[in-house]
Motif scaffolding. Sequence first.
Motif, mmCIF file in Angstrom:
data_model
loop_
_atom_site.group_PDB
_atom_site.id
_atom_site.type_symbol
_atom_site.label_atom_id
_atom_site.label_comp_id
_atom_site.label_asym_id
_atom_site.label_seq_id
_atom_site.Cartn_x
_atom_site.Cartn_y
_atom_site.Cartn_z
ATOM 1 N N GLY B 361 102.185 -87.330 83.301
ATOM 2 C CA GLY B 361 101.446 -86.081 83.358
ATOM 3 C C GLY B 361 101.634 -85.260 82.096
ATOM 4 O O GLY B 361 100.682 -84.669 81.571
ATOM 5 N N ASP B 365 98.788 -84.025 79.395
ATOM 6 C CA ASP B 365 98.605 -82.651 78.911
ATOM 7 C C ASP B 365 98.620 -82.618 77.384
ATOM 8 O O ASP B 365 97.808 -81.924 76.758
ATOM 9 C CB ASP B 365 99.723 -81.750 79.454
ATOM 10 N N PRO B 418 100.234 -87.232 87.374
ATOM 11 C CA PRO B 418 99.298 -86.133 87.597
ATOM 12 C C PRO B 418 98.642 -86.227 88.967
ATOM 13 O O PRO B 418 98.563 -87.304 89.561
ATOM 14 C CB PRO B 418 98.263 -86.330 86.478
ATOM 15 N N ASP B 421 93.093 -84.012 90.873
ATOM 16 C CA ASP B 421 92.243 -82.981 90.250
ATOM 17 C C ASP B 421 92.594 -82.803 88.777
ATOM 18 O O ASP B 421 91.715 -82.517 87.954
ATOM 19 C CB ASP B 421 92.355 -81.652 91.004
ATOM 20 N N GLU B 422 93.845 -83.012 88.437
ATOM 21 C CA GLU B 422 94.241 -82.915 87.022
ATOM 22 C C GLU B 422 93.656 -84.068 86.207
ATOM 23 O O GLU B 422 93.222 -83.882 85.064
ATOM 24 C CB GLU B 422 95.765 -82.885 86.919
ATOM 25 N N ARG B 425 89.945 -83.336 85.770
ATOM 26 C CA ARG B 425 89.718 -82.325 84.719
ATOM 27 C C ARG B 425 89.837 -82.972 83.336
ATOM 28 O O ARG B 425 89.032 -82.693 82.433
ATOM 29 C CB ARG B 425 90.725 -81.186 84.893
ATOM 30 N N ALA B 426 90.829 -83.821 83.180
ATOM 31 C CA ALA B 426 91.017 -84.508 81.897
ATOM 32 C C ALA B 426 89.819 -85.398 81.568
ATOM 33 O O ALA B 426 89.327 -85.423 80.437
ATOM 34 C CB ALA B 426 92.301 -85.333 81.935
ATOM 35 N N ASP B 549 100.467 -74.005 95.424
ATOM 36 C CA ASP B 549 99.879 -75.198 94.816
ATOM 37 C C ASP B 549 98.666 -75.706 95.583
ATOM 38 O O ASP B 549 98.056 -76.699 95.195
ATOM 39 C CB ASP B 549 100.930 -76.308 94.671
#
Lengths: 183, 668
Positions: B361, B365, B418, B421-422, B425-426, B549
């Motif tokens: 993760g 980022d 991750p 949803d992360e 988004r990526a 969260d």
Amino acid sequence: MQRWVLGGAALLVLASAAAFAVQRAPEPTPPLPATPSAAVSPAPPALPEAERLEFREFFEPGAGLLLTPKLRALSGKRVRLVGFMAQLELPPRGAFYLVPRPVHCDESGGGTADLPLESVLVLSTSSAGQAVPFLAGALEVTGLLEVGNQPDSEGRVSAFRLRLDAERPSPQPAATPPDVSSG
Amino acid sequence: MSLQRNSIGGLSASMILAVSSGAHAAPTSVSITPPHGVRLLSGQRFDVRVEGKGTGPFSATLEIDGQPQSFSSGVQNSTMTDGISSAGFGGFNLRGYSQLQPGVHSIRASFADATGSVDVSSTFEILRARGSREPMRNIIILLGDGMGTAHRTAARLVRFGATLGDPNGFLEMDRLPATGMVTTHSLNSIITDSAPGMAGYSSGTHAQNGQEGVFPANVTSPFFFPRVEYMSEYLHRTQGKSLGLVSTADLEDATPAANAVHTGNRGAGTGIFDQFLDESDSEGTGEFGTGLRVLLGGGRRWALPSDQFGSSRAAASDYASLPEDVLDAWGLPDSAAGAADPERDLLSDFIDSGFTYADSGAALDAALAARRPPHKLLGLFAYGNMNVSLDKLAKRRNVLLPGSSTFAVDDYHAPDQPMLDEMTRAALKVLGHRNENGFVLLVEGAHIDKQSHAMDAERAVVDTIEFDRAVGVAKNFAETVDRETVVIVLADHECSGFSIIGALTGTVAAAATLPPDGAVVDPATQPARQKAVGTYDAAGFPQYEILGDGYPRTMDIDGKILFGFGANGDRYETWLTRPRPIVDSLLPTVIRNELSAAGYPGQPFNRSQADGFFIRGQAIGQDQAVHTASDIPVSAYSAHAAVARQFVGVQRNTDVFVKLMRAALGGY
């Protein structure tokens, strides 16, 4: 729930519980005399002592999959390992995966993806070509440890394998000589 | 002599008329691929194959709409076959065929062996998707694997609760403007697995269970099966679109692979991962392949050379070089031919092809921290399947689940994974950046299915919530970033539910004679845990505490919602969350055995034997729950309402492909 011990006589439990018992005669299992007699059955050479190995001793801490010195040193040696039989929708033949926690793998494609990296493929000669019936609960297995990637005929790769001791109670002095190479 | 043959040679080419002209014998299992009645898009490529079983030498002829066709492997009216047919079979292929003219077309073929010949015929239909409306630049498919209506309802009730007859809130997928129902059958069964389930949406055609992007055939490698062009390939070839695949599963799994890989074996992970890259058109020529630019999920094991620990690469799950005519007809360069190369360092090949690689993760980022996102992104966050959201959250919250002393993600050597949803988004950040040609993006919530198989309701529900958060990310993109986008949310099939669970084997008369099992389980005694199920008024309105969260603090609240599994295996039920790891490896052996002996949950059947009440599996014995034949809900969103409205009503799974293509081609 009982704990199973494999690598000795307990492997017979696997064989007798398997469905193929109805398809072929069970392998003869010589009765073990209550009192060992050298005249009847000479004492076999003692098996080397099995080293206790824990799943947590496979890799160095972290995500790098670095083998521990202990694991590397035990490659080709006789070890004793406790874990659980992974339950796969399409299990391998003549073998099962021993894993550090109960795991249930669905569908053929994602099946082995759910196995932890420490998974050990436990090979049983007496179950060759047959599905090993699932056993719940903790299992203790004893046999020769192999370290290093190796694919089977279906393309499944195991990093660790344990060849079970011959299907006789190895500590019993009356047992026939162990065949640890094919056990 | 003439005869009618159905379901020829294990193929589902039903209703093909087959006429034998041999005096006494003739080849058997003669069939035409694609299956009879298949619907394809104008210009969509597919392979035509004539095959049969018998005694060589074999020969064959082929006509489409009465016009003789030349085989691309094998020769008309000769004994020169394709050289890739299974033992005992002869085959002739016409690879990469396409037809522009809408309507029903006919195929006629003859197949002969040394004993006689058989004539066969079938039809296929060409649909037109092009129109004059605004074409949608981007297609986002969010697929909750195994997610039926009940999974959605459960996630909503846990996430929001309900009061006085009304939900206190709706999921992101609930709030999409158009909802319909989708059938889920595969080519050979009312009950599909995930490979044909996804392939129906991505190719518009039915595949056989276990197969993706191909029609069934008797050939020597599953990667040589007759192909059908995917949506990603069609739109990359004709519009230059890119492809993104995001999943919480090992990416070799059926759902992601059934967008980019053509194989008759969904489990052949080495070849599947190779084909992801080899047919991605990494140079961006737009002449072949998928245009794959984003690949996020699990499955690092397939990218590591076979001699590295954690690798699962093997020759047996790979493929040798594709047949020449496949390369020629599908426009594939020699570099895409493939090879049986378990020693391949695929991870390095991805990187050399321009992919930025993230293994955690934090690395993900970091890869996206720059002002300009990477052009291609590979994220392999676990060696196999990624972990379930409940277990990922436990690590993030630094709160062990009851009964465990380590975090499952640590035990899986993937401590920093991750959330879905992360990853979504990526993916959108990469694919949506200055991409005039647009993209196709698949986002899969894989563990809704996998945990339903395991009859672990709590994990399945929390994963549905995780999946819904990804829906929110996609919807936001379609609302605020690029409004030329269509978003659909659906499943490939339902798993474990309350609907049709299979078909009777044997006759009704035989079933009537089966012995009862009342002597084993006394139906007159109601188990205490069955009495604990509050029905109707007693159920009330359970309310879960949702943390910052976005997920419940715990699934074990007083008055918690209880779930059943209609397509279940045998199990013992306590109604409580199953801790994981259940019996941990870091405990002393003696404690592990004590826990096991105390009835700590293990496999579905072996969990809670000491305190659960026994529920007999309706679909299967001491095994996991199974998929069902239930329809599944589909919800759609687009800023262009007519695009979304297409999905209202009850529709075939293959219709979904047609509607998405109409969106992309302006024919909605």
